[in-house]
Each structure stands twice: as C-alpha cells, then as structure tokens.
Design a protein around this motif. Structure first.
Motif, PDB file in Angstrom:
ATOM      1  N   GLU A  17      43.781  50.306  53.522  1.00 14.18           N
ATOM      2  CA  GLU A  17      43.428  48.885  53.496  1.00 14.18           C
ATOM      3  C   GLU A  17      42.284  48.622  52.507  1.00 14.18           C
ATOM      4  O   GLU A  17      42.307  47.636  51.758  1.00 14.18           O
ATOM      5  CB  GLU A  17      43.033  48.416  54.890  1.00 14.18           C
ATOM      6  N   GLU A  18      41.278  49.506  52.527  1.00 11.85           N
ATOM      7  CA  GLU A  18      40.138  49.323  51.618  1.00 11.85           C
ATOM      8  C   GLU A  18      40.582  49.432  50.163  1.00 11.85           C
ATOM      9  O   GLU A  18      40.155  48.647  49.305  1.00 11.85           O
ATOM     10  CB  GLU A  18      39.059  50.363  51.922  1.00 11.85           C
ATOM     11  N   THR A  19      41.458  50.406  49.878  1.00 10.94           N
ATOM     12  CA  THR A  19      41.948  50.578  48.509  1.00 10.94           C
ATOM     13  C   THR A  19      42.716  49.343  48.049  1.00 10.94           C
ATOM     14  O   THR A  19      42.494  48.835  46.935  1.00 10.94           O
ATOM     15  CB  THR A  19      42.860  51.817  48.426  1.00 10.94           C
ATOM     16  N   MET A  20      43.611  48.850  48.915  1.00 12.11           N
ATOM     17  CA  MET A  20      44.416  47.691  48.538  1.00 12.11           C
ATOM     18  C   MET A  20      43.559  46.436  48.406  1.00 12.11           C
ATOM     19  O   MET A  20      43.814  45.574  47.554  1.00 12.11           O
ATOM     20  CB  MET A  20      45.530  47.460  49.568  1.00 12.11           C
ATOM     21  N   GLU A  21      42.533  46.335  49.243  1.00 12.74           N
ATOM     22  CA  GLU A  21      41.640  45.188  49.156  1.00 12.74           C
ATOM     23  C   GLU A  21      40.898  45.180  47.822  1.00 12.74           C
ATOM     24  O   GLU A  21      40.777  44.137  47.159  1.00 12.74           O
ATOM     25  CB  GLU A  21      40.646  45.236  50.323  1.00 12.74           C
ATOM     26  N   LYS A  22      40.435  46.344  47.401  1.00 12.20           N
ATOM     27  CA  LYS A  22      39.721  46.444  46.113  1.00 12.20           C
ATOM     28  C   LYS A  22      40.662  46.144  44.947  1.00 12.20           C
ATOM     29  O   LYS A  22      40.257  45.517  43.962  1.00 12.20           O
ATOM     30  CB  LYS A  22      39.129  47.850  45.951  1.00 12.20           C
ATOM     31  N   PHE A  23      41.921  46.579  45.065  1.00 13.10           N
ATOM     32  CA  PHE A  23      42.883  46.300  43.998  1.00 13.10           C
ATOM     33  C   PHE A  23      43.182  44.801  43.937  1.00 13.10           C
ATOM     34  O   PHE A  23      43.267  44.210  42.851  1.00 13.10           O
ATOM     35  CB  PHE A  23      44.173  47.097  44.229  1.00 13.10           C
ATOM     36  N   ALA A  24      43.314  44.186  45.123  1.00 11.55           N
ATOM     37  CA  ALA A  24      43.582  42.751  45.169  1.00 11.55           C
ATOM     38  C   ALA A  24      42.418  41.940  44.601  1.00 11.55           C
ATOM     39  O   ALA A  24      42.612  40.894  43.977  1.00 11.55           O
ATOM     40  CB  ALA A  24      43.867  42.322  46.609  1.00 11.55           C
ATOM     41  N   GLN A  25      41.191  42.451  44.801  1.00 10.71           N
ATOM     42  CA  GLN A  25      40.010  41.751  44.293  1.00 10.71           C
ATOM     43  C   GLN A  25      39.746  42.030  42.824  1.00 10.71           C
ATOM     44  O   GLN A  25      38.849  41.432  42.226  1.00 10.71           O
ATOM     45  CB  GLN A  25      38.781  42.165  45.117  1.00 10.71           C
ATOM     46  N   GLY A  26      40.521  42.953  42.232  1.00 10.13           N
ATOM     47  CA  GLY A  26      40.364  43.257  40.811  1.00 10.13           C
ATOM     48  C   GLY A  26      39.368  44.354  40.503  1.00 10.13           C
ATOM     49  O   GLY A  26      39.124  44.660  39.326  1.00 10.13           O
ATOM     50  N   GLU A  27      38.779  45.000  41.538  1.00  7.43           N
ATOM     51  CA  GLU A  27      37.815  46.078  41.301  1.00  7.43           C
ATOM     52  C   GLU A  27      38.521  47.331  40.784  1.00  7.43           C
ATOM     53  O   GLU A  27      37.985  48.052  39.937  1.00  7.43           O
ATOM     54  CB  GLU A  27      37.057  46.397  42.594  1.00  7.43           C
ATOM     55  N   ILE A  28      39.682  47.623  41.300  1.00  6.63           N
ATOM     56  CA  ILE A  28      40.501  48.750  40.831  1.00  6.63           C
ATOM     57  C   ILE A  28      41.474  48.213  39.792  1.00  6.63           C
ATOM     58  O   ILE A  28      42.186  47.240  40.039  1.00  6.63           O
ATOM     59  CB  ILE A  28      41.245  49.408  42.009  1.00  6.63           C
ATOM     60  N   LYS A  29      41.530  48.884  38.647  1.00  8.61           N
ATOM     61  CA  LYS A  29      42.369  48.398  37.544  1.00  8.61           C
ATOM     62  C   LYS A  29      43.740  49.067  37.503  1.00  8.61           C
ATOM     63  O   LYS A  29      44.721  48.462  37.089  1.00  8.61           O
ATOM     64  CB  LYS A  29      41.658  48.627  36.201  1.00  8.61           C
ATOM     65  N   ILE A  30      43.784  50.360  37.898  1.00 10.33           N
ATOM     66  CA  ILE A  30      45.059  51.088  37.901  1.00 10.33           C
ATOM     67  C   ILE A  30      45.269  51.660  39.300  1.00 10.33           C
ATOM     68  O   ILE A  30      44.414  52.409  39.795  1.00 10.33           O
ATOM     69  CB  ILE A  30      45.087  52.223  36.860  1.00 10.33           C
ATOM     70  N   LEU A  31      46.392  51.310  39.915  1.00  7.90           N
ATOM     71  CA  LEU A  31      46.713  51.829  41.243  1.00  7.90           C
ATOM     72  C   LEU A  31      47.888  52.796  41.121  1.00  7.90           C
ATOM     73  O   LEU A  31      49.001  52.409  40.767  1.00  7.90           O
ATOM     74  CB  LEU A  31      47.089  50.692  42.191  1.00  7.90           C
ATOM     75  N   ILE A  32      47.628  54.073  41.399  1.00  8.24           N
ATOM     76  CA  ILE A  32      48.668  55.104  41.391  1.00  8.24           C
ATOM     77  C   ILE A  32      49.202  55.201  42.820  1.00  8.24           C
ATOM     78  O   ILE A  32      48.434  55.476  43.749  1.00  8.24           O
ATOM     79  CB  ILE A  32      48.121  56.463  40.929  1.00  8.24           C
ATOM     80  N   CYS A  33      50.489  54.982  43.007  1.00  9.04           N
ATOM     81  CA  CYS A  33      50.990  54.846  44.373  1.00  9.04           C
ATOM     82  C   CYS A  33      52.455  55.264  44.492  1.00  9.04           C
ATOM     83  O   CYS A  33      53.135  55.501  43.494  1.00  9.04           O
ATOM     84  CB  CYS A  33      50.839  53.396  44.833  1.00  9.04           C
ATOM     85  N   THR A  34      52.896  55.358  45.736  1.00  5.69           N
ATOM     86  CA  THR A  34      54.321  55.551  46.020  1.00  5.69           C
ATOM     87  C   THR A  34      54.953  54.165  46.156  1.00  5.69           C
ATOM     88  O   THR A  34      54.294  53.154  45.892  1.00  5.69           O
ATOM     89  CB  THR A  34      54.504  56.332  47.329  1.00  5.69           C
TER      90      THR A  34
END
Length: 837
Positions: free
Chosen positions: A536-553
């Motif tokens: 949840e924390e990772t996705m929240e940061k990605f949604a807020q634009g803090e994370i630029k590249i999300l490596i995921c399944t």
C-alpha cells in the motif's frame, strides 16, 4: 436369547483366550491399515441341554453384515466380551481385525450360511449389481449440479412463460452485444456465425467439416471439375485416409477452424472421408454435452428469475448524487445508468448485469450510482476487487464521493491478493439471491459467453470520453537500448513508468539494471507476495508521483488509475494472456497525453502459434473501445472453459470451439424442443404381472418389513434421489437384499424412471415391449443418440405416442423386468440434457 449384534472390543490377550477355547487359530498375515475393531458372530443353538455345548460361535460371512440378528447367550466365562449394539463389520475371507491392529485368523467353515434367499457364489459379491450402477450415476449427476438442491418446481404453463423469457433474453443479448439488429428476422444464428473464411487459413491449420470431421488444411488452388473444362478454386484438405477437395464456395459455407481451449491445437486424430461413423459419434457426443450446458444455463436462469426481492425505491437524492459527476456522460454510459437503475428500481428479480467498457470509459461511475441507490434504501453494498491495490483505490474513490453523506460508512477489508477458485465458487454460491454488477474491460470468456447467450444482462460502453487518445503499441524483440530509450522519453516529459514482468523472479534483476541506467530516479518494486502495508505504501508513493518507475507483476492490471503514468514496459509478453495484455496496456493513457505501450518478446522463433496470434490481435486492436472485441478474439484463441466452474469442457475437443459454439446457439434457439414433461409416479402403470414374495427368513431379519416397504414406496413417489438414498440406507443396515427384494426394488426404480421420462404405461406382448409416453420425436432422438448401449438403442423405435422395443425372443417376466430396468436406466441418464419443466 440375545438380540442384536455381538462385538469383540477387548484386548488381544482376552480375544486369544476366547478364540482358543473355540479352536480358532491365530493369524499369519498382518492386518490392513485402519481396520475396523468390530466383529460379528452368529450363534447356532444346539439340542443339547449342556451349557458348555449349547452354543457354537462362527464368523458371519460378508453377505450377512448389518442384519439385526438373534444370538444364543454365550458361555458365562465370556459374557464380559459381549455388548449389544449395531455397527459395521470388517471381515475379509479368513481374517478379522481389532482396533489395536492385531489380525485373527479362522478356519473357514464348510457350511457357511448365506443370507436369507441368497444361494449364490461368494464371488458374486465382487460384481456391482445394476441398482448400484444406477445409484452411482444418480449421485454423480446430483454432485455435478452447481446447486445441489432440486430445481424450483413449476407447472407447465409457468414453464412456458419462463422459457419464452429465456429466448427473448437470448435474442436481446445477441442483438445488443453484436450490434446486429437485423438478426431478429433471420433467427439467432444469423448474427453469430463461426464458419471460417478459407483465405484466412494457413497450410497446416486444422479445420472441421460438419459432415466429414477434422482434417488438415493444405491450400487453395485451381482445378477443373469433372463436368467442365473451366477451372475453379478448390480447398484441399488432408484426412486420415487421403486428400479431399471442396469447391471454395462450398468450403466457405461448411468449414470451421479447429481450436481447443488450451495451448495445443492438435486434434487426437484426423477423420476418415471413407468412414464418417467415428466422426458422427464424436459430433453426437458434443451435441449431447452442449444440450447439458443449455439445461444448466436454463436452470440457473430460472432459479434467478424465481428469486424475489422488493424493488428499491426511487428518490430525488439519486439525481442529486448523479449531478456530482464532474464529466459529461457518453451516450453509452447514459444507457448503462438507465439499465442499472431499471434493474434495481423496477424489477423484483435480483440484478445480474455485466458492464463491459474499455479502461477509463466510466464503468466505476455506474457502480457508484448503483451503490448509492441500494444504500439509500437502508441496505449494504460490497465491492469485491481482485487485488489489494485496486481495493484501496476503490476505497479512496468511494470515500471521497460519499464524503457528503456522513451517515454512510465506507470500510476497507484487505484479505485476498487474488480471487482463487474457492473464493470464486463461494461468491457464485450466493449470486442468485443478491444484486450483482460486474465491471470488466475485457470480460473473461465465461462471463462473455453468458452475456452473448443472453443469460446475463449486459450493457456495453464502447464510446470513449472525448479527451481520450489511443495508446501507441510497440511490439519488438527485447533490447536494453530500446528499454532505456522508452523510459528516458517518458521521464524527460515528466511522466512515470510501469515496468511489468510475468513473475516475481526477475524483478530484482531488472531493478539493478534500471538503477544503473537511471541512478537519480526513484524506483520501487511491487508484487502480491509483499506485506499488504508495504504494498500500500509503495502504491501510494507511486500515485503521488514520488516513485517514477514501478517494477511490478501483473498485480497492477486491474483498474489502476495513475494519470501521470503514460508509458508501460511489458517484458516476456508471450507469457501473458490477451485480456491481461489489454488490461495492462490500459494502465496508461488515462489522461489527454499520448501514451506508449512497449511489448517485448525474447525471440519470435520461440513463440507458440497462440502467442503469435495474441500479439497480432493486440496490434490490431489499438483503437479505443475495442476491449469487448478483443475478449471475443481471446475466447476464440484460448477457449472458454466450463461456464459453471474452473474445469475445462473436455467435450469441446470433439468438435472444436467454433463448431461447438454454433451448435450451442442452434440448441439455444430450439430450447423448447428439448423438453420432457414428467408424469406423477402413482399414475405409471407397470403391466408385467410380476408378483414378488419375500422369503420368511428375510422378513424375520427386517425390524419392521411392512414399514420398510411403505418407506420404499414413499421414497420412489418423491423422486429418484430419495429412492437411491433409501436403497443405500437399506443395504447399509441389512446388507445386500435377496433376489425377490431386488425385483421389488427394480419395479420401484422402473416406475420412478418412467415417471421422470414422461412414460405413463409399460406393457409387454410377446417379444414386443411398449411404453406410452408424452415425449416428442425430437426428444426421443436426443435421448437415444446419447445412449451408450447399441443393443438398447437399436431395439427402440418411436411411433406416435409410444416407444417400442422389439426383442429377439420372448423373455421370462423377471428377465424382462431386468431388460426394461437397464433400458430405462440408459434413457434416464440422458435427463441432464433435457429441460424438465
């Protein structure tokens, strides 16, 4: 006298003492694991007055298990071993077993007594009798039903009304989803054809001809027909016994592509042109399987139609809630709003509607308005999402939208990462009694199939919002340079990137590569095995634009809405399904900025035909609003499975998916023709003049023979399932019945099966057996086509209102009853393929 069963349940030392005093030897073989601790004995009285010789104890033969027996009282020295009770016995040949695992052997008496009325060899116990075989089939049929309870009862008039509703619903489903309004005049199949265009076939493709069977397409070339010198185009097809050619026009009307619902497309064998009997059997088997599916659909739909709940009240607050929607709805979206509102406020049957709309086309708003309508009436609503990520996103959207209504509480429960088989079946178990709204951009084949056949209501949202721009799709072999270039382009314009892999293994390796390539960029990993809080924390940061590249399944495939993410990299694309790829591609391009989807495969030479077909379909479907068409394409590529569960439909392999579907729609359009109307059990006449007399010994062993026979009649009058349960309980309690009792039971089974089949009278005259019935000739043909026995099938004919059988010779009455029992059992086995209202 001691009445009841006698058990030895003490220690092995005491048992040895007891057996030794009666000249019973100890064992020389080990007992099987889990052997029972129960032993039956039968006392045999002696004329001697001496107590020491008045009783001789013998092991009961296996046939005698569970008879309530009468025993002479045992010797006083062993009375502490005896207790009165009824239980199961474990005796195999010469061995009996105690709970502690000891095995005790005896010498087999030469004059073992058989149960009353039975004078047959012990080996007959190893053969399953005809009643047991029928009971096994009844149990299988019962277990295969999605709802084990009996279907709702209705009279013939009510059934006519519901069948008409089903046909109307099917017509609406086909016309609406296929956008073929002219199909009404020409019939259902006019709008839905699965025949293949020969020009689209490649050499080596497998095809199906409805009359000949499965062959391998070779090619198209010109050849002169026998009666002309002018050459025409022929389709050449290879069969098991040689080459055949069809004029192109004829081939276009009669050929289907042979697809299977799995990776392999290779059929078990090619058909023979010179002998089509094997193919005809396969085709009939497929036809019967289809008819069973139609009946299951009917029963599911009828069950839903008979559910009742009061319509939800309309309220001015619903219009106020709708006004809060910040966008102008598209025409399709408006129609979906109307459809759902009618389902909830005007119908008394629970809603079961599919909203099929492309990613970002406004499906969620349809669900929000439905939730508001239900909650406003004081009811509860539940939103099920396949991933924690999507559940959290829906929670945020719903919380914000309902924030103006403080009395409405919104909660979040994160329990499952994905819906597994058990979760899906649990949801399915209560779907018929609650209102259900399913949202999907690319409905899975099972859902799509139900919508196409009209057994689910469906609303199609195919108009994109005016600001949406199509996603540009780039398909190529994997290259690190291409990956760096694509990501660099997106980062330079201030966007974010999804990097998707099919498995968790490999995520860290990609992380290292990207950290080296973009050292000053925030990169993170997300997958379903992470703790929910961390995810949840990772996705929240990605949604807020803090994370630029999300490596995921592919955990991000379902409904995730990140406006600033407009590039997606999908590696090892061949390992994803077509619908998955379409959903993943839909994670980007949700704003007015042009989005890019880069699909990488390792080496095209390593890809299967199906993988290549999926990629070609994805490249073709680049326009907005093509999710539904893609789902159809996916259904053709990978099949649809069993519409009522996870198990694949094996019978599809008999004819291939395309012909299977055409036969299905043909069967649906003629659903009322495959209907059997049962008759009351008590009205069935069995004119065979067979009177059974139970032996006095057996009557003495039954606790209350008249009551037992009365219970048998009542069970047969109720239904076949109750009769099966009665018979099995009788055998569990008293063992295998004597021959005369078996005849009595068979008479009950014959009348019960006849009643279910609509047969009101069975009679015999010489070598001819007649059955008066209300079934139609078409029903008779369907039933006899599905019979396993050629002997019974070939002897039966249908004349007006009678089924007739011509036997080779006149049989004695009891043998004739056995023949009728076997024949009716085969006919009765076809009932799952018939509408029984």
């Amino acid at each position: 006298m001691v009445t009841g069963a006698v058990a030895v349940t003490t220690t092995s030392t005491t048992i040895k003492s007891f057996l030794s005093s009666h000249s019973i030897s100890e064992p020389d073989i080990p007992p099987p694991a889990g052997a029972a601790s129960v032993v039956f004995f039968r006392g045999v009285a002696s004329s001697s007055s001496s107590s020491s010789s008045s009783s001789v104890f013998r092991l009961l033969p296996p046939q005698f298990h569970r008879y309530p027996l009468r025993f002479p009282r045992p010797p006083p020295s062993h009375q502490h071993l005896i207790k009165k009770s009824t239980f199961c016995c474990s005796i195999t040949k010469n061995a009996l077993y105690t709970a502690r695992g000891q095995s005790l052997s005896i010498s087999r008496p030469t004059n073992l007594d058989l149960p009353p009325g039975r004078k047959e060899n012990h080996d007959s116990q190893n053969h399953r009798d005809a009643i047991s075989i029928v009971n096994d089939r009844i149990r299988r049929d019962h277990a295969s039903k999605r709802d084990a309870s009996r279907p709702p009862l209705m009279d013939s008039k009510e059934a006519d009304r519901y069948i008409k509703l089903v046909k109307e619903q099917q017509q609406r489903g086909l016309q609406k989803l296929k956008a073929r309004t002219n199909a009404a005049d020409a019939g259902v199949r006019a709008g839905f054809s699965y025949k293949v265009d020969p020009y689209t076939l490649r050499s080596g493709d497998y095809v199906v001809h409805k009359k000949v069977g499965i062959g391998r397409f070779v090619g198209i070339k010109f050849d002169a027909p026998k009666d002309s010198t002018e050459p025409i185009e022929y389709v050449f097809i290879e069969y098991a016994d040689g080459m055949a050619k069809l004029p192109l026009k004829q081939a276009s009307r009669s050929l289907y592509r042979y697809n299977l619902p799995n990776e392999t497309k290779r059929p078990r064998t090619l058909s023979k042109v010179s002998d089509t009997s094997a193919w005809e059997r396969r085709r009939i088997k497929g036809k019967v399987a289809i008819q069973k599916m139609v009946v299951d659909l009917m029963e599911l739909y009828l069950h839903r139609l008979k559910q009742r709940r009061p319509p939800y009240p309309k309220s001015p607050a619903m219009a106020e809630f709708a006004d809060q929607f910040p966008y102008e709805p598209t025409p399709d979206q408006k129609q979906a709003f109307i459809d759902v509102e009618r389902d909830l406020t005007e119908r008394e049957t629970p809603m079961d509607r599919l909203i099929c709309g492309d990613v970002g086309f406004g499906k969620t708003e349809v669900a929000l308005r439905a939730i508001f309508c239900v909650v406003l009436a004081g009811k509860q609503a539940m939103v099920l999402a396949p991933t924690i990520v999507l559940a959290k996103q829906h929670f945020d959207v719903i919380s914000e939208r309902f924030s103006k209504y403080p009395n409405i509480k919104v909660g979040l429960l994160s329990r499952f990462q994905r819906f597994g088989v058990k979760q899906k079946e649990k949801i399915a178990s209560f779907k018929t009694s609650v209102d259900v709204l399913t949202l999907s951009a690319t409905p899975i084949p099972r859902t799509l199939y139900l919508a196409l056949t009209g057994f689910r209501d469906a609303s199609l949202i195919s108009t994109p919002p005016p600001e949406r721009v199509p996603i540009r799709t780039h398909l190529s072999a994997y290259s690190k340079d291409k990956v760096i270039s694509a990501i660099g382009y997106e980062l330079d314009r201030g966007g974010q990137v999804f990097y998707v892999l099919p498995r968790i293994k490999g995520l860290e390796q990609v992380m290292e590569f990207l950290q080296q390539s973009f050292p000053n960029t925030e990169i993170a990993i997300a997958h379903g095995k992470q703790y929910s809080k961390q995810l949840e924390e990772t996705m929240e940061k990605f949604a807020q634009g803090e994370i630029k590249i999300l490596i995921c399944t592919n955990i991000v495939e379902s409904g995730l809405d990140i406006q600033n993410a407009n590039t997606i990299i999908i590696q090892d694309v061949q390992q994803f399904g077509l619908a998955q790829l379409y959903q993943l591609r839909g994670r980007v391009g949700r704003a007015d900025k042009e989005a890019h989807a880069h699909l990488f495969y390792p080496d095209k030479s390593l890809l299967s035909d199906q993988a290549l077909e999926r990629l070609a379909a994805l490249e073709e479907c680049q326009d907005l609003g093509q999710g539904f068409q893609l789902a159809e394409r996916d259904m053709g590529i990978r099949g649809f499975g069993n519409i009522f569960g996870e198990q694949q439909t094996g019978d599809v392999g008999n004819v291939g998916i395309d012909l299977f579907f055409e036969m299905l729609f043909e069967s649906l359009s003629k659903v009322e023709e495959h209907r059997v109307i049962s008759v009351p059990y008590l009205s069935v006449q069995l004119d065979l003049n067979i009177n059974t007399h139970l032996p006095s010994e057996y009557i003495n062993y039954l606790e209350n023979p008249m009551e037992i026979i009365h219970e048998a009649e009542k069970a047969a009058e109720k239904d076949i399932w109750s009769l099966m349960q009665f018979t099995e309980n009788l055998r569990r309690q008293y063992g295998k019945e004597p021959y005369s009792m078996e005849i009595l039971l068979k008479k009950l089974y014959v009348r019960r099966m006849a009643a279910d089949l609509g047969i009101s009278r069975i009679f015999a005259s010489g070598k001819m057996v007649g059955m008066k019935t209300n079934m139609t000739r078409k029903v008779f043909k369907l039933i006899t086509d599905s019979m396993a026995s050629d002997i019974h099938r070939n002897s039966l004919s249908f004349e007006e209102d009678q089924i007739k059988a011509e036997l080779l010779l006149e049989l004695p009455r009891e043998q004739l009853l056995n023949w009728i029992f076997q024949c009716l059992a085969e006919l009765h086995a076809s009932l799952p393929a018939l509408i029984k209202y």
